[in-house]
Design an enzyme around this catalytic site. Structure first.
Site, PDB file in Angstrom:
ATOM      1  CD  GLU A 172      -3.199  -0.938   1.998  1.00 49.20           C
ATOM      2  OE1 GLU A 172      -3.163  -0.059   2.867  1.00 49.20           O
ATOM      3  OE2 GLU A 172      -4.175  -1.697   1.833  1.00 49.20           O
ATOM      4  CD  GLU A 372      -3.870  -6.049   3.134  1.00 45.23           C
ATOM      5  OE1 GLU A 372      -4.748  -5.266   3.551  1.00 45.23           O
ATOM      6  OE2 GLU A 372      -2.664  -5.923   3.401  1.00 45.23           O
TER       7      GLU A 372
HETATM    8  C1  BGP Z   1      -4.793  -2.426   5.006  1.00 44.31           C
HETATM    9  C2  BGP Z   1      -3.467  -2.860   5.576  1.00 44.31           C
HETATM   10  C3  BGP Z   1      -3.578  -4.052   6.478  1.00 44.31           C
HETATM   11  C4  BGP Z   1      -4.809  -4.040   7.354  1.00 44.31           C
HETATM   12  C5  BGP Z   1      -6.075  -3.648   6.612  1.00 44.31           C
HETATM   13  C6  BGP Z   1      -7.277  -3.488   7.507  1.00 44.31           C
HETATM   14  O1  BGP Z   1      -4.740  -1.076   4.644  1.00 44.31           O
HETATM   15  O2  BGP Z   1      -2.563  -3.198   4.548  1.00 44.31           O
HETATM   16  O3  BGP Z   1      -2.377  -4.146   7.200  1.00 44.31           O
HETATM   17  O4  BGP Z   1      -4.591  -3.360   8.509  1.00 44.31           O
HETATM   18  O5  BGP Z   1      -5.871  -2.462   5.888  1.00 44.31           O
HETATM   19  O6  BGP Z   1      -7.656  -2.188   7.721  1.00 44.31           O
HETATM   20  P1  BGP Z   1      -7.383  -1.273   8.997  1.00 44.31           P
HETATM   21  O7  BGP Z   1      -6.377  -1.932   9.842  1.00 44.31           O
HETATM   22  O8  BGP Z   1      -6.902   0.019   8.465  1.00 44.31           O
HETATM   23  O9  BGP Z   1      -8.711  -1.126   9.651  1.00 44.31           O
END
Ligand code: BGP
Length: 466
Positions: A172, A372
């Site tokens: 990301e 993801e």
């Molecule tokens: C993405 C990340 C992950 C994970 C996921 C869930 O942006 O790559 O590591 O954390 O989001 O969302 P968040 O943790 O921002 O709620």
């Protein structure tokens, strides 16, 4: 004559990978074990008030010590492939210079255990835990970080590519740059949502664009280092949070508008990596804030990759064609649009289809992975020790149905990695936000596969949406 229904489930392609994902800082714990250096998350999470409930990754789900149990649980869940990240400061405690063999040893054992369980390892080289020593020398604001990343990538390829065939460079780019170096403010259905990541800087636009440039340069250096030091046939690509303009109605004009806005939204990252230039609309918009770069940089950044990995949760916007200058119009999201439990997470499963399709039509990669997708839900262990996350099952069924639509149209999506295998530290959201297919009791470290783990197992077994 009416044909009798067969109820046959449309299948994914035979070689489709049913994967799950994680990231080092979110699960490992053991921040000082075996010579590990500090990362920017070790520093940031200890600043009072930065993390929800002042949670830190000091223990997390103790995966560093419990990885064998975790791999056994993934095997029981029918997982084909596991996307994990390597903690750079475990390997290079000072960011560069002398490697730490004990750090490498952990990932080497992890990989052996995965292979023993019949699970394919997919390693991400950077999931946001920059060595603090490099941050102290300017972090992503400095080009030297890109060179150090190339060296680190080469060292990993040299030592793991005999067993790991697939590497993702950086996780990301958009978020590591914007959330980490300025913080973002969104309005979701009328409510303000602020998100910040380590190192929590507040840079101006010019510096932010330079950080973005250094990050894609680091990606290109890593691709070249993996080609140079990896076993022949080692594959590599980015894992980007693709910002997608979803056409609200599937007409040729709206799809064209969606392609236009999607290229623009990804100008600093996927677009420059794939085309070797910053597109006109980005350079015009950036004006004097455009990054400094050379032609040689652009060549490195666009070093050919084997696949594009995309993290897909939400559309950046819904769009339709317009005769205005931009060529598209954004459709505002209704306050009644359904939502999952994270503040930013509107429920739009069709984004899985459109993200894959637009990645294909705009950049035409050889292969695409969904690196993801998943959701947080409010999971509790009931009196009988079960976790009935039926809303996550609903989410996954819909998302995977849309992905099946993509593969059935011939879009080369090779696999999907559900975020996440286990409940974990969701960055500044702390431990309250549960994304796992496997529940973790943070007091006892007891793991309990949720209903969604049973769904995943059956879907993977049938290679279809169930
Ligand atoms: C993405 C990340 C992950 C994970 C996921 C869930 O942006 O790559 O590591 O954390 O989001 O969302 P968040 O943790 O921002 O709620």
């Amino acid at each position: 004559m009416l044909q009798a229904a067969t109820y046959a489930k449309p299948k994914f392609p035979d070689d489709f990978c049913w994967g799950v994902a994680s990231a080092a800082y979110q699960i490992e714990g053991s921040p000082d074990a075996d010579g590990k250096g500090k990362s920017i998350w070790d520093t940031y999470s200890h600043i009072p008030g930065k993390m929800k409930n002042n949670d830190t990754g000091d223990i997390a789900i103790d995966h560093y010590r419990r990885y064998k149990e975790d791999i056994r649980l993934m095997k029981e869940m029918g997982v084909d492939a596991y996307r994990f990240s390597i903690s750079w400061p475990r390997i290079f405690p000072n960011g560069d210079g002398m490697p730490n063999p004990k750090g490498l040893d952990f990932y080497s054992k992890l990989v052996d255990e995965l292979l023993k369980a019949g699970i394919k390892p997919f390693a991400t080289l950077y999931h946001w835990d920059l060595p603090q020593a490099l941050q102290d020398k300017g972090g992503w604001q400095s080009r030297d970080t890109a060179y150090a990343f190339g060296e680190y990538a080469g060292y990993i390829a040299e030592n793991l590519s005999d067993r790991v065939n697939n590497f993702f460079t950086i996780n990301e780019f958009q978020n590591l740059v914007d959330m980490g170096h300025r913080g973002i403010d969104m309005v979701v259905q009328g409510k303000p949502v602020k998100i910040e990541l380590a190192p929590g800087l507040k840079l101006n636009q010019k510096s932010l664009n330079q950080v973005a440039h250094n990050a894609v340069l680091a990606h290109g250096m890593a691709v070249q280092a993996i080609r140079a030091s990896g076993k022949p046939g080692t594959k590599v690509g980015p894992a980007e949070v693709m910002f997608c303009g979803v056409p609200i109605i599937d007409t040729p004009e709206n799809v064209k508008a969606a392609e236009k806005v999607t290229r623009h939204l990804n100008a600093r990252f996927l677009d420059v990596m794939q085309t070797g230039k910053y597109c006109k609309s980005y350079l015009e918009e950036a004006g004097k804030d455009a990054p400094e770069f050379t032609d040689e940089d652009l060549k490195i950044i666009s070093s050919p990759v084997d696949f594009i990995g995309i993290n897909v949760y939400i559309p950046k916007m819904y769009v339709m064609a317009s005769d205005n200058k931009a060529g598209y119009e954004e459709i505002p999201m209704n306050v009644s649009h359904p939502k999952m439990s994270s503040p930013w997470h509107t429920f739009s499963p069709e984004v899985l289809y459109w993200a894959a399709r637009l990645t294909d039509s705009i950049w035409n990669p050889k292969e695409i992975y969904i690196t993801e997708n998943g959701c947080a839900t409010s999971d509790v262990v009931d009196a009988n020790g079960k976790v009935f996350d039926e809303d996550r099952v609903m989410y996954l069924r819909n998302a995977m149905g849309q992905l099946q639509r993509a593969t059935s149209e011939g879009i080369p999506v090779k696999g999907n990695f559900v975020w996440s295998a286990f409940d974990n530290l969701e960055w500044t959201g702390g431990y309250g936000t549960r994304f796992g297919l496997i529940h973790v009791d943070y007091e006892t470290q007891k793991r309990t596969p949720k209903l969604s783990a049973a769904w995943f197992k059956e879907a993977a077994r049938c290679n279809a949406v169930v």
